[in-house]
Design a protein around this motif. Structure first.
Motif, PDB file in Angstrom:
ATOM      1  N   SER A 199       5.362 -80.530  84.703  1.00  0.00           N
ATOM      2  CA  SER A 199       3.948 -80.905  84.675  1.00  0.00           C
ATOM      3  C   SER A 199       3.348 -80.912  86.080  1.00  0.00           C
ATOM      4  N   ALA A 200       2.002 -80.964  86.114  1.00  0.00           N
ATOM      5  CA  ALA A 200       1.261 -80.845  87.370  1.00  0.00           C
ATOM      6  C   ALA A 200       1.639 -81.906  88.397  1.00  0.00           C
ATOM      7  N   MET A 201       2.071 -81.455  89.572  1.00  0.00           N
ATOM      8  CA  MET A 201       2.265 -82.336  90.731  1.00  0.00           C
ATOM      9  C   MET A 201       2.037 -81.460  91.961  1.00  0.00           C
ATOM     10  N   GLY A 211       3.610 -87.030  78.770  1.00  0.00           N
ATOM     11  CA  GLY A 211       3.601 -88.499  78.735  1.00  0.00           C
ATOM     12  C   GLY A 211       4.964 -89.028  78.364  1.00  0.00           C
ATOM     13  N   LYS A 212       5.811 -89.216  79.365  1.00  0.00           N
ATOM     14  CA  LYS A 212       7.143 -89.817  79.207  1.00  0.00           C
ATOM     15  C   LYS A 212       8.027 -89.051  78.224  1.00  0.00           C
ATOM     16  N   ILE A 213       7.978 -87.724  78.292  1.00  0.00           N
ATOM     17  CA  ILE A 213       8.816 -86.902  77.421  1.00  0.00           C
ATOM     18  C   ILE A 213      10.035 -86.473  78.229  1.00  0.00           C
ATOM     19  N   ALA A 266       6.717 -84.548  84.158  1.00  0.00           N
ATOM     20  CA  ALA A 266       6.534 -84.679  85.613  1.00  0.00           C
ATOM     21  C   ALA A 266       7.641 -85.584  86.152  1.00  0.00           C
ATOM     22  N   ARG A 267       7.656 -86.840  85.680  1.00  0.00           N
ATOM     23  CA  ARG A 267       8.605 -87.789  86.261  1.00  0.00           C
ATOM     24  C   ARG A 267      10.047 -87.490  85.859  1.00  0.00           C
ATOM     25  N   GLY A 268      10.257 -86.891  84.672  1.00  0.00           N
ATOM     26  CA  GLY A 268      11.613 -86.480  84.293  1.00  0.00           C
ATOM     27  C   GLY A 268      12.147 -85.475  85.307  1.00  0.00           C
TER      28      GLY A 268
HETATM   29  C1  LIG Z   1       3.603 -87.647  91.755  1.00  0.00           C
HETATM   30  C2  LIG Z   1       2.709 -87.170  90.659  1.00  0.00           C
HETATM   31  C3  LIG Z   1       1.659 -86.311  90.952  1.00  0.00           C
HETATM   32  C4  LIG Z   1       0.811 -85.856  89.930  1.00  0.00           C
HETATM   33  N1  LIG Z   1      -0.186 -84.959  90.215  1.00  0.00           N
HETATM   34  C5  LIG Z   1      -0.964 -84.478  89.217  1.00  0.00           C
HETATM   35  C6  LIG Z   1      -1.947 -83.471  89.466  1.00  0.00           C
HETATM   36  O1  LIG Z   1      -2.108 -82.967  90.577  1.00  0.00           O
HETATM   37  N2  LIG Z   1      -2.694 -83.049  88.410  1.00  0.00           N
HETATM   38  C7  LIG Z   1      -2.531 -83.545  87.141  1.00  0.00           C
HETATM   39  O2  LIG Z   1      -3.210 -83.109  86.219  1.00  0.00           O
HETATM   40  N3  LIG Z   1      -1.583 -84.471  86.886  1.00  0.00           N
HETATM   41  C8  LIG Z   1      -0.806 -84.935  87.875  1.00  0.00           C
HETATM   42  N4  LIG Z   1       0.185 -85.832  87.586  1.00  0.00           N
HETATM   43  C9  LIG Z   1       0.389 -86.229  86.176  1.00  0.00           C
HETATM   44  C10 LIG Z   1       1.508 -85.396  85.529  1.00  0.00           C
HETATM   45  O3  LIG Z   1       1.253 -84.024  85.616  1.00  0.00           O
HETATM   46  C11 LIG Z   1       1.713 -85.754  84.042  1.00  0.00           C
HETATM   47  O4  LIG Z   1       0.581 -85.372  83.307  1.00  0.00           O
HETATM   48  C12 LIG Z   1       1.978 -87.220  83.791  1.00  0.00           C
HETATM   49  O5  LIG Z   1       2.748 -87.802  84.810  1.00  0.00           O
HETATM   50  C13 LIG Z   1       2.726 -87.422  82.472  1.00  0.00           C
HETATM   51  O6  LIG Z   1       3.988 -86.850  82.505  1.00  0.00           O
HETATM   52  P1  LIG Z   1       5.347 -87.699  82.773  1.00  0.00           P
HETATM   53  O7  LIG Z   1       5.255 -88.916  81.919  1.00  0.00           O
HETATM   54  O8  LIG Z   1       6.425 -86.748  82.364  1.00  0.00           O
HETATM   55  O9  LIG Z   1       5.365 -88.060  84.206  1.00  0.00           O
HETATM   56  C14 LIG Z   1       1.025 -86.299  88.593  1.00  0.00           C
HETATM   57  C15 LIG Z   1       2.086 -87.163  88.315  1.00  0.00           C
HETATM   58  C16 LIG Z   1       2.924 -87.597  89.318  1.00  0.00           C
HETATM   59  C17 LIG Z   1       4.077 -88.512  88.963  1.00  0.00           C
END
Ligand SMILES: Cc1cc2nc3c(=O)[nH]c(=O)nc-3n(C[C@H](O)[C@H](O)[C@H](O)COP(=O)(O)O)c2cc1C
Length: 496
Positions: free
Chosen positions: A140-142, A366-368, A388-390
């Motif tokens: 996911s986006a980071m 979202g927390k997948i 993302a966090r995974g």
């Molecule tokens: C460090 C970090 C940076 C992120 N940057 C972005 C971003 O630039 N654009 C965006 O749409 N979401 C961003 N996100 C959100 C993630 O892409 C994702 O949608 C959200 O964390 C849910 O996924 P997860 O639960 O697997 O972390 C970011 C998340 C993290 C943890």
């Protein structure tokens, strides 16, 4: 000799310092443990606390089900899958299966065989000319800026190794996204980084130049994210180095805002026109939107406009309110936006209501992090999932909750060279690929145990939640109450 040591106490000091020094040198040179590379001696304290588990740790530190936002059990499974080591748990379930909120999937008496081993889905509506065959699990986006250069390179290289996609985040396409060689989903946010003119508005020219890069397979227009929906961001002048400025196409050492709203469109119809414009400029690559659901009427209006104008995104990414971020105001993180499962079911219902489901793929975030998380999201309408966090855990994140301080101890969410040099790209890219591969494998194993021969057979009537003591509901009843699935009646009879 014995006496001479006593007579010369500095020899004792030497006897202590020399081995410690050798240990220090060994640790800063090794690639496997970022913590020890960054903290060659003090880093052992973490392993000391780890080693006293479970006898003492459970009294003084977190238990397996503690830890927020991800429990120790969730983090451990990512570490194990990333390292390709034992991924079983001993002695049985730890959750209390009688408590409200407990969820389970109905398995079959006659397990099946899933033929498709890499689980891919093609993204691209009838208006798309370069459809993309995506893995069902992607990064996911980071952005580069929120993550370090070594972290971004390792993610991209892991995506290449494992054959899945890596979202750039709204900070633009950096050389580190390209260096790893993985498939990219270029995210375009309100700052239009990498495709903005001098005034911060969208530049067709720059977009066209960037999107032509062969690694960019899809484009995602970011409307909002779950952790801070409707909140913009600021790149402070001090952090706007010449390197970052070149990537984002901004003036170095100036403060740059990502406003809450886009300037390229202002309502549902103009958003659709913008999507169509990007599709043309990209010569038909899939164009999607990312949002966290807020006002339901606004989304329904978007569907009405899609149907009326026959213009649609190729994919919609739904980010749950439980989604992560590097930094966000507490009010936005804790109180704004709809959680993932409610949003997915709502969007699925809307797309079906307006006959748009065949054109648009749904991506869930979202927390997948496990195979079961993927299956639950798919049962509610997702075609594809993001993590993302995974993926950060796969890189070695220890959930230190320091992303907004710039002092991430494992060199992931930091721009401090002393910290990010500890993240060894060649080692971590393999972990990212392993985590992805083993999660897909586990998804297939669960599908087989539950009788789902293909992704299309995963339905919400097979997944259950205890809603109160002694009372359960299927996901079908909870999230799609008006539509009874064919097998719902028999499942309720057996399980209620
Ligand atoms: C460090 C970090 C940076 C992120 N940057 C972005 C971003 O630039 N654009 C965006 O749409 N979401 C961003 N996100 C959100 C993630 O892409 C994702 O949608 C959200 O964390 C849910 O996924 P997860 O639960 O697997 O972390 C970011 C998340 C993290 C943890």
């Amino acid at each position: 000799m014995f006496f001479s040591v006593f007579e010369r106490p500095y020899l004792w000091l030497l006897a202590l310092i020399v081995p410690l020094h050798l240990l220090y040198l060994r640790n800063i040179r090794q690639d496997k443990h970022s913590i020890l590379r960054n903290y060659p001696l003090v880093g052992y304290l973490r392993y000391f606390f780890e080693s006293i588990r479970p006898e003492l740790r459970q009294y003084f530190f977190e238990s397996d089900l503690d830890g927020k936002p991800f429990s120790r059990r969730q983090r451990s499974i990512v570490y194990q899958r990333a390292k390709n080591v034992r991924e079983t748990v001993p002695f049985g379930m730890q959750a209390n299966s009688q408590e409200p909120g407990f969820e389970w999937i109905a398995h079959t008496m006659f397990p099946v065989h899933v033929q498709q081993k890499d689980l891919r889905v093609t993204v691209g509506s009838s208006r798309c000319r370069q459809p993309y065959s995506a893995s069902i699990y992607n990064i996911s986006a980071m952005s580069y800026g929120s993550l370090s250069k070594t972290a971004v390179t390792a993610l991209s290289a892991g995506a290449k190794l494992g054959g899945f996609a890596h979202n750039t985040g709204e900070g633009g396409v950096s050389p580190f996204h390209i260096a790893g060689g993985g498939d990219l989903i270029w995210q375009v946010g309100t700052g239009y980084f990498g495709c903005r003119d001098k005034d911060g508005h969208f530049s067709e020219n720059l977009f066209q130049q960037q999107v032509a890069h062969p690694n960019i397979k899809m484009v995602e227009i970011k409307l909002s994210q779950g952790a801070k929906p409707g909140h913009g961001g600021i790149l402070p002048a001090a952090k706007n180095t010449p390197e970052i400025a070149a990537i984002r196409k901004v003036e170095p050492y100036t403060t740059v805002a990502s406003p809450p709203a886009h300037s390229a469109f202002s309502d549902q119809f103009t958003l659709l026109l913008f999507i169509d414009k990007l599709r043309v400029l990209s010569e038909g690559k899939p164009i999607g939107i990312k949002l966290c659901i807020g006002n339901k009427q606004e989304f329904e209006r978007l569907c009405q406009e899609m149907k009326h104008n026959q213009i649609f995104p190729d994919f919609i990414t739904i980010d749950g309110a439980e989604g992560g971020t590097g930094a966000a105001p507490l009010e936005f993180t804790d109180s704004l936006g709809m959680p993932l499962y409610d949003s997915l079911a709502f969007v699925q219902n809307m797309l079906q209501k307006y006959g748009l489901r065949d054109e648009i793929k749904l991506i869930a975030a979202g927390k997948i992090i496990t195979g079961v998380d993927i299956i639950k999201a798919i049962s509610l309408g997702a075609d594809i999932c993001y993590s993302a966090r995974g993926m950060m855990f796969a890189l070695g994140c220890i959930q230190a909750l320091q992303c907004d301080s710039g002092r991430c101890p494992v060199g992931i969410a930091t721009q401090d060279q002393n910290l990010y040099k500890g993240l060894h790209v060649a080692d971590k890219r393999v972990r990212v690929a392993n985590f992805h591969g083993n999660t897909i494998k586990s998804t297939i194993e669960v599908m087989e145990a539950c009788g789902f021969e293909s992704l299309g057979q995963i339905t919400p009537d097979k997944i259950f939640r205890r809603v109160e003591q002694g009372r359960n509901k299927s996901f079908q009843e909870l999230y799609f109450p008006k539509k009874a699935a064919p097998s719902q009646i028999s499942n309720n009879y057996v399980l209620n």
